[in-house]
Design a protein around this motif. Structure first.
Motif, mmCIF file in Angstrom:
data_model
loop_
_atom_site.group_PDB
_atom_site.id
_atom_site.type_symbol
_atom_site.label_atom_id
_atom_site.label_comp_id
_atom_site.label_asym_id
_atom_site.label_seq_id
_atom_site.Cartn_x
_atom_site.Cartn_y
_atom_site.Cartn_z
ATOM 1 N N MET A 78 3.319 80.323 32.995
ATOM 2 C CA MET A 78 4.488 80.870 32.308
ATOM 3 C C MET A 78 4.014 81.739 31.156
ATOM 4 S SD MET A 78 7.382 77.943 31.919
ATOM 5 C CE MET A 78 6.451 76.453 32.058
ATOM 6 N N GLN A 79 4.580 82.925 31.051
ATOM 7 C CA GLN A 79 4.212 83.814 29.964
ATOM 8 C C GLN A 79 5.269 83.850 28.873
ATOM 9 O OE1 GLN A 79 3.363 87.586 31.723
ATOM 10 N NE2 GLN A 79 1.582 86.831 32.808
ATOM 11 N N ARG A 80 6.525 83.688 29.255
ATOM 12 C CA ARG A 80 7.626 83.714 28.294
ATOM 13 C C ARG A 80 8.619 82.617 28.625
ATOM 14 N NH1 ARG A 80 6.990 88.895 29.907
ATOM 15 N NH2 ARG A 80 6.016 90.261 28.386
ATOM 16 N N ILE A 81 9.173 82.015 27.575
ATOM 17 C CA ILE A 81 10.215 81.000 27.733
ATOM 18 C C ILE A 81 11.394 81.431 26.874
ATOM 19 C CG2 ILE A 81 10.848 78.587 27.408
ATOM 20 C CD1 ILE A 81 7.860 77.904 27.698
ATOM 21 N N PHE B 211 14.793 80.413 25.054
ATOM 22 C CA PHE B 211 15.570 79.282 24.542
ATOM 23 C C PHE B 211 16.924 79.824 24.118
ATOM 24 C CE2 PHE B 211 16.998 76.751 20.857
ATOM 25 C CZ PHE B 211 17.202 75.556 21.511
ATOM 26 N N THR C 88 11.399 72.815 24.216
ATOM 27 C CA THR C 88 10.973 74.184 24.508
ATOM 28 C C THR C 88 9.708 74.534 23.733
ATOM 29 O OG1 THR C 88 13.275 74.802 24.906
ATOM 30 C CG2 THR C 88 11.714 76.591 24.548
ATOM 31 N N LEU D 19 6.757 72.791 25.371
ATOM 32 C CA LEU D 19 6.388 73.466 26.612
ATOM 33 C C LEU D 19 5.681 74.791 26.327
ATOM 34 C CD1 LEU D 19 6.503 73.516 29.697
ATOM 35 C CD2 LEU D 19 8.768 74.571 29.504
ATOM 36 N N ALA D 20 6.185 75.543 25.360
ATOM 37 C CA ALA D 20 5.563 76.822 25.011
ATOM 38 C C ALA D 20 4.140 76.623 24.482
ATOM 39 C CB ALA D 20 6.418 77.559 23.986
ATOM 40 N N THR E 180 1.716 75.679 27.400
ATOM 41 C CA THR E 180 1.424 76.751 28.352
ATOM 42 C C THR E 180 0.981 78.041 27.666
ATOM 43 O OG1 THR E 180 3.737 77.472 28.360
ATOM 44 C CG2 THR E 180 3.086 75.851 30.026
ATOM 45 N N ALA F 70 2.769 80.030 26.037
ATOM 46 C CA ALA F 70 3.768 81.039 26.366
ATOM 47 C C ALA F 70 4.459 81.552 25.102
ATOM 48 C CB ALA F 70 4.819 80.444 27.306
ATOM 49 N N MET G 129 7.721 82.357 23.108
ATOM 50 C CA MET G 129 9.054 81.750 23.104
ATOM 51 C C MET G 129 10.036 82.711 22.455
ATOM 52 S SD MET G 129 10.098 78.094 21.534
ATOM 53 C CE MET G 129 11.671 77.952 20.748
#
Length: 82
Positions: A4-7, A9, A24, A27-28, A31, A33, A35
């Motif tokens: 994942m590169q972007r999350i 929210f 979130t 998780l970011a 990974t 990623a 956010m």
């Protein structure tokens, strides 16, 4: 599997969204990623005459309030290490 590169929210900045924010961020971090935070508004459907006017009078459409919420959310993310 691709990383994942972007999350994204999405939040209405309610107290109920705080746990989702923490999840979130976790998780970011895990990974690595980026956010992004999106402010969402809940649609309103008036049920009785005059309710729309009362709602509009009490709704925070002040951009200062929105900026304050964004700053607070960003600071919480930084405090959590992201």
């Amino acid at each position: 599997m691709a990383r994942m590169q972007r999350i994204l929210f999405a939040s209405d900045f309610s107290k109920a969204s705080a746990k989702a924010f923490a999840t979130t961020v976790t998780l970011a971090k895990a990974t690595h990623a980026e956010m992004m935070i999106l402010h969402v508004l809940v649609p309103f459907t008036p049920l009785v005459p005059g309710q729309l006017e009362a709602y509009a009078a009490g709704t925070s459409t002040d951009l200062g309030w929105l900026r304050e919420q964004m700053v607070l959310t960003r600071e919480r993310g930084y405090a959590m290490g992201h």
